[in-house]
Motif scaffolding. Sequence first.
Motif, mmCIF file in Angstrom:
data_model
loop_
_atom_site.group_PDB
_atom_site.id
_atom_site.type_symbol
_atom_site.label_atom_id
_atom_site.label_comp_id
_atom_site.label_asym_id
_atom_site.label_seq_id
_atom_site.Cartn_x
_atom_site.Cartn_y
_atom_site.Cartn_z
ATOM 1 N N PRO A 307 92.476 55.808 70.422
ATOM 2 C CA PRO A 307 92.548 54.611 71.283
ATOM 3 C C PRO A 307 91.577 53.544 70.800
ATOM 4 C CG PRO A 307 92.349 56.622 72.588
ATOM 5 C CD PRO A 307 92.105 57.008 71.175
ATOM 6 N N GLU A 308 91.991 52.297 70.883
ATOM 7 C CA GLU A 308 91.159 51.213 70.374
ATOM 8 C C GLU A 308 89.994 50.884 71.296
ATOM 9 O OE1 GLU A 308 93.225 47.761 69.209
ATOM 10 O OE2 GLU A 308 94.601 48.783 67.858
ATOM 11 N N LYS A 309 90.169 51.040 72.609
ATOM 12 C CA LYS A 309 89.151 50.601 73.547
ATOM 13 C C LYS A 309 88.405 51.745 74.217
ATOM 14 C CE LYS A 309 91.548 46.285 74.642
ATOM 15 N NZ LYS A 309 92.133 45.435 75.710
ATOM 16 N N THR A 310 89.033 52.898 74.338
ATOM 17 C CA THR A 310 88.409 54.006 75.051
ATOM 18 C C THR A 310 87.851 55.014 74.063
ATOM 19 O OG1 THR A 310 90.016 53.761 76.831
ATOM 20 C CG2 THR A 310 88.749 55.802 76.775
ATOM 21 N N PRO A 311 86.553 55.331 74.101
ATOM 22 C CA PRO A 311 86.001 56.366 73.221
ATOM 23 C C PRO A 311 86.738 57.684 73.425
ATOM 24 C CG PRO A 311 84.245 55.177 74.333
ATOM 25 C CD PRO A 311 85.532 54.743 74.980
ATOM 26 N N PRO A 312 87.127 58.356 72.357
ATOM 27 C CA PRO A 312 87.904 59.589 72.515
ATOM 28 C C PRO A 312 87.095 60.757 73.041
ATOM 29 C CG PRO A 312 87.369 59.233 70.220
ATOM 30 C CD PRO A 312 86.890 58.016 70.953
ATOM 31 N N LEU A 313 85.768 60.655 72.991
ATOM 32 C CA LEU A 313 84.940 61.755 73.445
ATOM 33 C C LEU A 313 83.931 61.282 74.480
ATOM 34 C CD1 LEU A 313 84.052 63.508 70.084
ATOM 35 C CD2 LEU A 313 85.686 64.277 71.785
#
Length: 476
Positions: A307-313
């Motif tokens: 995702p471009e805006k939401t950190p994946p972790l």
Amino acid sequence: MSQQALTQTPRREERAAAFSSPALSRRAVGGRGTRTLRLPHTAAERRATPRTPAPPGTSLSRRADDPASPFSLKAASAHCTDQAEYRYRIEAGKACILFADSSSKDLTIPRAIDGAPVTAIAAGAFSDLVALERVSLPNSLTSIGAEAFARCTNLRDAKLGCALESIGEGAFRGCSHLERLDLPKSLTSIGDSAFSNTSLSQLIIPSSCVNIGGDALCTGPSFPGSAGLAYASSLSEVSVAPGNRAYGMHGGVLCREVPDGRLDAVFCPGSADDVVLGERVRSVAPSTFAGTHRIAHLIVFETVSFPEKTPPLPNRACDRLTIDFSTPRGTSWEISLELPSGAVRKCIIDAAFLGGRIHPEALACAYDDSLPQVKDEFEQTRLMAARLARPVLLDEAHKALFRSVVDESFVSLCVHAGARSNWETLDDLMDSGILDGERAPEAVSALNRFGFTLAAAHVIDGKEKRFGSQCIDYGI
């Protein structure tokens, strides 16, 4: 009684009063009191009547004054039981429940009304029944509408019929005490945010399910301050029934099969320890890791889209991160990082997964304590070149990562250094062996092309001191 109950109960009483009004066919509850309207009665009139657009911020499922909406009063009839009063309509021999008014803790939805099997529950039909604790749906039911049971805050047990095919968007949203839900084998679709803000701890995806909406499995409430995460999740165990061709568990993550044989990661249950996003994984959904707080080791490939805006972790989830890098030249290697805690962990995660891709140079700069996190590409590669020139503290993985990044952009780095009269960076490139005798002509040529003759002379002088005075035509 909760504040939510206090605000919702008058609205339900108002709607219930409108349904029980003698002038049912001509009166509807509007946004500012009661108003009169003529409802179409013939099929031709209904087709010719345009839908009334909802005002901004108003749910379409709540507009009783729209003749074409599921809550249209034109065909509503009353059916009373000891548990509730239902409003319903019958079309093509099948009954759809439009609205239910009840203060009972237990509800058993009738299997048939006026001889017609109950096959659907309309949008918002049972929403805001704050006293409801248990509900049993009939085996004739095939669909649950959007927000059908939304904000039934005390609902603990919901028995779904064996013929249910679809669960609408936000159908159980806000059922904060719902801890268990057995999905029937007939289910094919789960809508967006269907179980948002519930307390479900485990879920079995049936083999027939081919569509799971966005954030459908993010069961927890939103936490705006949790490093950009939209949701948390109480789901610790997720499994997929054998025979499902659309979804499966891969490396501890629920993934959706796509036509080209690759996978889209959808959701990682909270009980996962070691997670491997293999080479088949194409992309990661924004809420995939929203509920993971116990991951010990995550392995991911550079080709995965994030995702471009939401950190994946989440910042507190992963203790170790392994990334498999590959370059257009066909070389590949693996870098494994022990993630620290606190702000440094956030720095690593934010830098590594930026704009939907993994950035090796940003990851390296963020991970190394001696390298500040910078966004300028020249600064990033300049700092890596400086570390390569003095590699005392670098392990082999970092050396390989740094060298690959600097090696592929050394000409651009030379030009930027020449523009800034930054002789130190040119020396670092030569000390690290990246700008060696064979590459010196390429660097000098580029510097001359941009008019940085002093920098070109510095490279020639440094080359003769470090690599000998072989006769090379630099084109000066």
